[in-house]
Enzyme design. Structure first.
Site, mmCIF file in Angstrom:
data_model
loop_
_atom_site.group_PDB
_atom_site.id
_atom_site.type_symbol
_atom_site.label_atom_id
_atom_site.label_comp_id
_atom_site.label_asym_id
_atom_site.label_seq_id
_atom_site.Cartn_x
_atom_site.Cartn_y
_atom_site.Cartn_z
ATOM 1 N N LYS A 107 -5.643 7.832 -5.133
ATOM 2 C CA LYS A 107 -6.392 8.276 -3.947
ATOM 3 C C LYS A 107 -5.469 8.322 -2.721
ATOM 4 O O LYS A 107 -5.492 9.278 -1.950
ATOM 5 C CB LYS A 107 -7.537 7.286 -3.685
ATOM 6 C CG LYS A 107 -8.187 7.454 -2.334
ATOM 7 C CD LYS A 107 -9.220 6.389 -2.061
ATOM 8 C CE LYS A 107 -8.668 5.109 -1.498
ATOM 9 N NZ LYS A 107 -8.733 4.916 -0.055
ATOM 10 N N ASN A 108 -4.614 7.294 -2.567
ATOM 11 C CA ASN A 108 -3.789 7.230 -1.364
ATOM 12 C C ASN A 108 -2.652 8.250 -1.355
ATOM 13 O O ASN A 108 -1.981 8.439 -0.343
ATOM 14 C CB ASN A 108 -3.237 5.812 -1.165
ATOM 15 C CG ASN A 108 -4.320 4.857 -0.691
ATOM 16 O OD1 ASN A 108 -5.448 5.275 -0.420
ATOM 17 N ND2 ASN A 108 -3.995 3.576 -0.594
ATOM 18 N N CYS A 110 -12.511 1.353 5.801
ATOM 19 C CA CYS A 110 -12.793 -0.028 5.412
ATOM 20 C C CYS A 110 -12.693 -0.949 6.619
ATOM 21 O O CYS A 110 -11.790 -0.834 7.447
ATOM 22 C CB CYS A 110 -11.786 -0.485 4.352
ATOM 23 S SG CYS A 110 -12.381 -0.244 2.690
ATOM 24 N N ARG A 156 -7.088 -1.871 12.991
ATOM 25 C CA ARG A 156 -6.423 -0.641 12.560
ATOM 26 C C ARG A 156 -6.186 0.365 13.691
ATOM 27 O O ARG A 156 -6.796 1.436 13.736
ATOM 28 C CB ARG A 156 -7.213 -0.006 11.413
ATOM 29 C CG ARG A 156 -7.415 -0.971 10.274
ATOM 30 C CD ARG A 156 -8.072 -0.349 9.083
ATOM 31 N NE ARG A 156 -7.117 0.275 8.193
ATOM 32 C CZ ARG A 156 -7.418 0.692 6.974
ATOM 33 N NH1 ARG A 156 -8.615 0.584 6.529
ATOM 34 N NH2 ARG A 156 -6.505 1.239 6.224
ATOM 35 N N ASP A 178 -3.481 -4.114 -0.848
ATOM 36 C CA ASP A 178 -4.612 -3.537 -1.595
ATOM 37 C C ASP A 178 -4.855 -4.237 -2.936
ATOM 38 O O ASP A 178 -5.802 -3.901 -3.638
ATOM 39 C CB ASP A 178 -4.388 -2.034 -1.834
ATOM 40 C CG ASP A 178 -4.660 -1.222 -0.574
ATOM 41 O OD1 ASP A 178 -5.131 -1.808 0.414
ATOM 42 O OD2 ASP A 178 -4.400 -0.001 -0.586
ATOM 43 N N ARG A 230 -15.523 4.411 -3.342
ATOM 44 C CA ARG A 230 -14.557 5.132 -2.497
ATOM 45 C C ARG A 230 -13.159 5.137 -3.117
ATOM 46 O O ARG A 230 -12.316 5.965 -2.749
ATOM 47 C CB ARG A 230 -14.477 4.487 -1.109
ATOM 48 C CG ARG A 230 -15.694 4.763 -0.246
ATOM 49 C CD ARG A 230 -15.470 4.281 1.177
ATOM 50 N NE ARG A 230 -14.119 4.597 1.607
ATOM 51 C CZ ARG A 230 -13.349 3.783 2.311
ATOM 52 N NH1 ARG A 230 -13.770 2.607 2.676
ATOM 53 N NH2 ARG A 230 -12.131 4.160 2.646
HETATM 54 C C1 UD1 Z 1 -2.772 2.729 4.007
HETATM 55 C C2 UD1 Z 1 -3.650 2.782 2.786
HETATM 56 C C3 UD1 Z 1 -4.406 1.473 2.610
HETATM 57 C C4 UD1 Z 1 -3.445 0.302 2.605
HETATM 58 C C5 UD1 Z 1 -2.521 0.343 3.812
HETATM 59 C C6 UD1 Z 1 -1.437 -0.713 3.779
HETATM 60 C C7 UD1 Z 1 -4.209 5.141 2.631
HETATM 61 C C8 UD1 Z 1 -5.246 6.202 2.733
HETATM 62 N N1 UD1 Z 1 -4.571 3.887 2.954
HETATM 63 O O1 UD1 Z 1 -3.622 2.558 5.122
HETATM 64 O O2 UD1 Z 1 -5.120 1.538 1.379
HETATM 65 O O3 UD1 Z 1 -4.190 -0.898 2.648
HETATM 66 O O4 UD1 Z 1 -1.867 1.629 3.886
HETATM 67 O O5 UD1 Z 1 -0.675 -0.591 2.618
HETATM 68 O O6 UD1 Z 1 -3.084 5.406 2.247
HETATM 69 N N2 UD1 Z 1 -0.897 -0.270 12.438
HETATM 70 C C9 UD1 Z 1 -0.670 -0.319 13.779
HETATM 71 N N3 UD1 Z 1 -0.591 0.861 14.466
HETATM 72 C C10 UD1 Z 1 -0.738 2.071 13.851
HETATM 73 C C11 UD1 Z 1 -0.971 2.107 12.470
HETATM 74 C C12 UD1 Z 1 -1.043 0.911 11.775
HETATM 75 O O7 UD1 Z 1 -0.535 -1.388 14.354
HETATM 76 O O8 UD1 Z 1 -0.645 3.089 14.535
HETATM 77 C C13 UD1 Z 1 -1.016 -1.528 11.669
HETATM 78 C C14 UD1 Z 1 -2.406 -1.697 11.048
HETATM 79 O O9 UD1 Z 1 -3.322 -2.235 11.966
HETATM 80 C C15 UD1 Z 1 -2.129 -2.623 9.914
HETATM 81 C C16 UD1 Z 1 -0.729 -2.212 9.478
HETATM 82 O O10 UD1 Z 1 -0.160 -1.473 10.554
HETATM 83 O O11 UD1 Z 1 -2.118 -3.948 10.357
HETATM 84 C C17 UD1 Z 1 -0.690 -1.370 8.216
HETATM 85 O O12 UD1 Z 1 -1.432 -0.189 8.417
HETATM 86 P P1 UD1 Z 1 -1.029 1.196 7.750
HETATM 87 O O13 UD1 Z 1 0.183 1.011 6.920
HETATM 88 O O14 UD1 Z 1 -1.004 2.216 8.816
HETATM 89 O O15 UD1 Z 1 -2.280 1.436 6.798
HETATM 90 P P2 UD1 Z 1 -3.058 2.784 6.609
HETATM 91 O O16 UD1 Z 1 -2.132 3.933 6.596
HETATM 92 O O17 UD1 Z 1 -4.240 2.802 7.496
#
Ligand code: UD1
Length: 419
Positions: free
Chosen positions: A22-23, A118, A123, A306, A398
């Protein structure tokens, strides 16, 4: 509202086929916007999140045709006219944010409602926006929307203060046509990002990863539509490994990405789980006594956040004391109170959970609070004595394709009901 009813205590055997990730599929579907031609994404997992991103593209004018038997998704983005996707759809899933990069790249603008997903932490999206701004995007946030405009995108050197998966993907997609060279330092290294890069390069992009892990994107003029099969889901693989280990079973898992599961597998081996890893499948023998371990979730190649909830279920049933430290999301222990209903002995101390293994789990009624927490509860239900009822299973839907059917095929007693 659907529920899962599990009668625990069955040993599993046989084979399970893993779905595509999915990711990987979500950013790849978003990236089809870039080419403005027809693409076929093969074997898409038929999951709610995949339908949501498909509907999102449709709400902007794309044509989408899904073969529900194979999961092949034909996407024609040549007719996209509307750069403001349906706000209701965006709010359904955090992955919706992945269209910012392709939209700014192809149309020089986007307007998108702040997304949902989620409930596992605040986030933020600051890193996505930092990257876009560096490329020359003018960003405005207000009234629950993020709006971006750029008359021209220029490559730049971007340092991510944290290797965010989504931010890395958005910046890659935003810079595919940017003039000159974009360098993303401290980029996320997750296998799903490599998959996106492979997809984009097959379409005609010029993206490479160097030894330091930095990603270098040289702007190109045009991309072409292609057929592509995304990688298999390493998190689903890990979940089935734990299903075998927690029920002390031997099963075969078909459809694995050897390289991408290796770091996670190392931790399973440390616990004493026996595994034979082949190029395309693995055999897991979970029948021996396991050892407690300490785990810290980390960006790839560290242990994936995850998989944190699922491995906690296993550690609850493993003699001795284990400690899990969650470093990625600040609110990802919502499964702990639910696991305690089974009889788990867990203490939370800030970002760490201390898990004292117990001799038995007893079936009970629990609620899936998010996707992976829900998977952890299924795993607990498989080993718990008596009946377990899991509510709010839409979270699980999901991210897992037909999880109850796959488990039933392995011999588990799990049914989906309607209240
Ligand atoms: C993706 C995955 C999710 C997984 C996560 C971490 C998808 C669709 N989802 O989510 O399943 O749990 O990676 O491996 O691929 N952060 C910031 N600022 C930002 C963006 C992120 O501070 O602009 C922080 C977030 O709050 C979090 C951390 O970075 O604490 C990791 O987030 P991120 O790697 O961005 O996760 P996602 O891409 O949302």
């Amino acid at each position: 509202m659907n529920k899962f009813i599990i009668k625990g205590g069955e040993t599993l055997n046989g084979e399970v086929n893993i779905s595509c990730a999915k990711n990987s599929v979500l950013p790849i579907i978003a990236a089809t916007i870039l080419c403005g031609e027809k693409c076929t994404i093969k074997n898409c997992p038929m999951l709610l999140d995949v339908f949501v991103i498909g509907d999102l593209l449709k709400s902007m004018g794309a044509d989408i045709d899904i073969d529900f038997n194979t999961g092949d998704m034909k996407i024609d983005t040549s007719n996209i006219k509307n750069t403001e996707p349906d706000a209701e759809l965006v709010r359904k899933m955090r992955g919706s944010f992945l269209i910012m990069g392709p939209m700014i790249s192809r149309y020089g603008k986007f307007k998108i409602s702040l997304p949902g997903g989620c409930n596992i932490g605040t986030r933020p999206i600051d890193l996505h926006l930092k990257g876009l701004k560096a490329l020359g995007v003018d960003i405005k946030i207000g009234h629950g929307y993020v709006e971006g405009k750029a008359s021209k995108l220029l490559g730049d050197r971007i340092y991510l203060d944290f290797p965010s998966v989504g931010a890395t993907e958005n910046i890659i997609m935003a810079s595919v046509f940017a003039e000159g060279e974009t360098i993303i330092e401290n980029a996320a290294q997750e296998p799903e990002i490599d998959d996106l890069i492979d997809f984009l390069n097959e379409m005609g992009s010029d993206i490479k990863k160097i030894e330091t892990g930095a990603i270098i994107i040289k702007g190109v003029k045009k991309l072409r539509g292609i057929k592509y099969r995304p990688i298999y889901d390493r998190i689903e693989t890990g979940t089935f490994i734990i299903a075998a280990a927690i029920t002390k079973s031997k099963i075969k898992i078909n459809g694995i990405e050897e390289k991408s599961i290796k770091p996670m597998i190392a931790k399973f081996c440390e616990m004493g789980i026996n595994m034979e890893i082949n190029e395309k499948d693995l055999i897991i023998d979970g029948r021996n006594e396991l050892r407690p371990v300490d785990i810290k979730t980390m960006p790839y190649p560290g242990f994936p956040t995850d998989m944190q909830a699922q491995i906690m279920s296993l550690l609850c049933c493993t003699k001795g004391t284990s400690v899990i430290t969650e470093t990625i999301f600040e609110n990802r222990f919502m499964h702990v109170p639910e696991l305690k209903r089974f009889g788990a002995n867990i203490k939370i101390d800030g970002r760490s959970a201390v898990i004292m293994g117990v001799n038995e789990f007893l079936g009970c009624s629990v609620r899936a609070t998010d996707l992976r927490a829900g998977a952890a509860l299924i795993l607990a239900g498989l080993v718990a004595e008596g009946e377990t009822q899991i509510s709010d299973i839409y979270h699980i839907d999901r991210g897992y394709v037909n999880i109850e059917k796959k488990l039933r095929k392995l011999g588990a007693k799990i049914e989906r009901t309607k209240e």
